[in-house]
Design an enzyme around this catalytic site. Structure first.
Site, PDB file in Angstrom:
ATOM      1  N   GLY A  71       6.928   5.874   5.766  1.00  0.00           N
ATOM      2  CA  GLY A  71       7.415   4.502   5.619  1.00  0.00           C
ATOM      3  C   GLY A  71       8.041   4.272   4.254  1.00  0.00           C
ATOM      4  O   GLY A  71       9.061   3.577   4.129  1.00  0.00           O
ATOM      5  N   ASN A 152       1.345  -6.398   5.674  1.00  0.00           N
ATOM      6  CA  ASN A 152       0.259  -5.421   5.724  1.00  0.00           C
ATOM      7  C   ASN A 152      -1.063  -5.936   5.175  1.00  0.00           C
ATOM      8  O   ASN A 152      -2.103  -5.352   5.418  1.00  0.00           O
ATOM      9  CB  ASN A 152       0.664  -4.142   4.973  1.00  0.00           C
ATOM     10  CG  ASN A 152       1.203  -4.406   3.595  1.00  0.00           C
ATOM     11  OD1 ASN A 152       2.117  -5.215   3.416  1.00  0.00           O
ATOM     12  ND2 ASN A 152       0.651  -3.749   2.602  1.00  0.00           N
ATOM     13  N   GLN A 180       3.825  -2.058   9.957  1.00  0.00           N
ATOM     14  CA  GLN A 180       2.539  -2.576  10.446  1.00  0.00           C
ATOM     15  C   GLN A 180       2.638  -3.147  11.865  1.00  0.00           C
ATOM     16  O   GLN A 180       1.644  -3.628  12.407  1.00  0.00           O
ATOM     17  CB  GLN A 180       2.004  -3.654   9.493  1.00  0.00           C
ATOM     18  CG  GLN A 180       1.571  -3.115   8.142  1.00  0.00           C
ATOM     19  CD  GLN A 180       0.243  -2.354   8.190  1.00  0.00           C
ATOM     20  OE1 GLN A 180      -0.545  -2.482   9.122  1.00  0.00           O
ATOM     21  NE2 GLN A 180      -0.010  -1.547   7.167  1.00  0.00           N
ATOM     22  N   SER A 200       6.118   4.003  10.387  1.00  0.00           N
ATOM     23  CA  SER A 200       5.325   5.077   9.790  1.00  0.00           C
ATOM     24  C   SER A 200       4.269   5.551  10.780  1.00  0.00           C
ATOM     25  O   SER A 200       3.462   4.761  11.267  1.00  0.00           O
ATOM     26  CB  SER A 200       4.661   4.583   8.503  1.00  0.00           C
ATOM     27  OG  SER A 200       3.758   5.542   8.039  1.00  0.00           O
ATOM     28  N   CYS A 324      -2.240   0.955  -0.928  1.00  0.00           N
ATOM     29  CA  CYS A 324      -1.253   1.433  -1.894  1.00  0.00           C
ATOM     30  C   CYS A 324      -1.446   0.754  -3.239  1.00  0.00           C
ATOM     31  O   CYS A 324      -1.000   1.249  -4.264  1.00  0.00           O
ATOM     32  CB  CYS A 324       0.152   1.157  -1.400  1.00  0.00           C
ATOM     33  SG  CYS A 324       0.344   1.557   0.306  1.00  0.00           S
TER      34      CYS A 324
END
Ligand code: PMP
Length: 379
Positions: A71, A152, A180, A200, A324
């Site tokens: 992603g 997300n 997402q 992703s 992340c």
């Protein structure tokens, strides 16, 4: 102690059935998909099949599907490649929402350093970009508008179709990060009216390190990863055949609206909320429409890092903001954009359910949550 994993927005487990489909492409059919000999032809046939599958699932043509390393790369490429291609036409403004993933925010900062004018759209208290906010700032100078399909951290859905229409009325490109969205929602690029869209694989029970960028035919974007002529000359690098095979198989198996699993996830999420309803001072961040799998909760008076750490000690994995950004001590940019104060954002955790979770696990996790919040408040 059995681990209870409630962080599916960060990543999902690789489905064992998908792993089985990937395995032959590691040691037996290991050919380079660009080699003209028989080993290469086997590999390229598998990649072509995967591309056809993904294209069909998102309502695109196979030639509009590009495989990437995930992603992040797809987001970087759409923003930077899309921005640059438009700059040649005198369009130097990039508009993005203030709740984008760091992969998009990073790309926007880079574009800003290279002379683009960057405008961030606000969100309302419910976590949604309002269509009018785009109307106020867009102009004939706009190169690209980027708003994610599903956030997300909160799971809030964004009005992509309406925003894309506005972007197109001004001749700008529209990109959505739909990382997402799958496996929670069906995706159709034509219905959404987007020019670019990222996915992703590890969010839908496929392998990590593999993603997709959809680019509508006719849209010109510059290459981002240079080198070989793979991906029709636009993305260099030997194709990761096992992962591409895994991505497509996982997408096919977990395509959005996979109703039985989605219904189960919705039930588990409601059950969790019911079980913790006796705890004072817990609020859900983000208004409907939201995907069912994600609950972003503010727990008044409790530091999110303490709550997640203590729950982890008891075997329950939940998230502090997004994975992340979890190494960062900064409060979530998504929650502060929604109007939470920094101290309030540090009281928020994200709990996200997956298809392998059971009712028993959710009951136990809720019990741990209730006990831990009570202990931390006393402390
Ligand atoms: N966009 C969103 C909305 C995400 O949630 C993530 C993953 N956290 C990414 C992009 C990056 O995807 P990847 O992990 O495949 O690089």
């Amino acid at each position: 102690m059995k681990r209870i994993y409630l962080d599916h927005a960060a990543t999902t487990p690789l489905d064992k059935e998908i792993l089985e489909k990937m395995l032959p492409y590691f040691c037996e059919e290991f050919g380079n998909a660009d080699s003209p000999h028989s080993a290469g032809r086997k590999a390229v046939a598998a990649v072509d099949d995967a591309r056809d599958t993904v294209a069909q699932l998102i309502g695109a043509k196979p030639t509009e599907v590009y495989f990437t390393s995930g992603g992040t790369e797809a987001d970087n490429w759409a923003m930077i490649g899309g921005g640059y291609a438009q700059k040649g036409k005198g369009r130097t403004q990039i508009i993005l929402s203030s709740i984008e993933h760091h992969a998009v925010l990073y790309a926007a900062e880079r574009l800003q350093n290279e002379g683009f004018d960057i405008v961030y759209l606000p969100v309302n208290e419910g976590g949604m970009v309002e269509v009018n906010s785009l109307k106020k700032v867009i102009s004939e100078k706009t190169a690209l508008v980027c708003v994610m399909a599903v956030n997300n951290e909160t799971g809030v859905l964004q009005p992509i179709k309406e925003l894309a229409e506005i972007a197109h009325a001004y001749g700008a490109l529209f990109f959505t990060d739909a990382v997402q969205a799958v496996p929670h929602l069906p995706i159709n690029v034509k219905d959404l009216g987007v020019d670019m869209l990222s996915l992703s694989s590890h969010k839908f029970y496929g392998p990590k390190g593999c993603g997709v960028l959809y680019v509508r035919s006719g849209v010109k974007i510059e290459r981002f990863v240079g080198g070989g002529e793979q991906e029709r000359g636009l993305r260099g690098g030997t194709t990761n055949v096992p992962s591409v095979v895994g991505l497509a198989a996982a997408f096919l198996k977990n395509v959005g609206g996979m109703s039985a699993a989605n219904e189960k996830i919705a039930r588990l999420s409601t059950l969790f909320l019911q079980e913790i309803s006796g705890v004072d001072g817990v609020t859900v961040n983000g208004n409907e429409p939201r995907i069912d799998g994600v609950l972003n909760l503010r727990v008044k008076g409790v530091q999110n890092v303490d709550l997640s750490y203590r729950m982890d000690l008891k075997g329950v994995c939940i998230a502090v903001g997004s994975a992340c950004a979890s190494a960062s001590v900064k409060p979530s940019h998504v929650l502060t954009a929604m109007g939470l104060k920094e101290e309030e954002a540090k009281e928020c955790v994200r709990i996200s359910f997956g298809k392998e979770n059971t009712e028993e696990e959710v009951l136990l996790a809720a019990k741990v949550f209730v006990e831990t919040v009570s202990a931390l408040r006393k402390f």
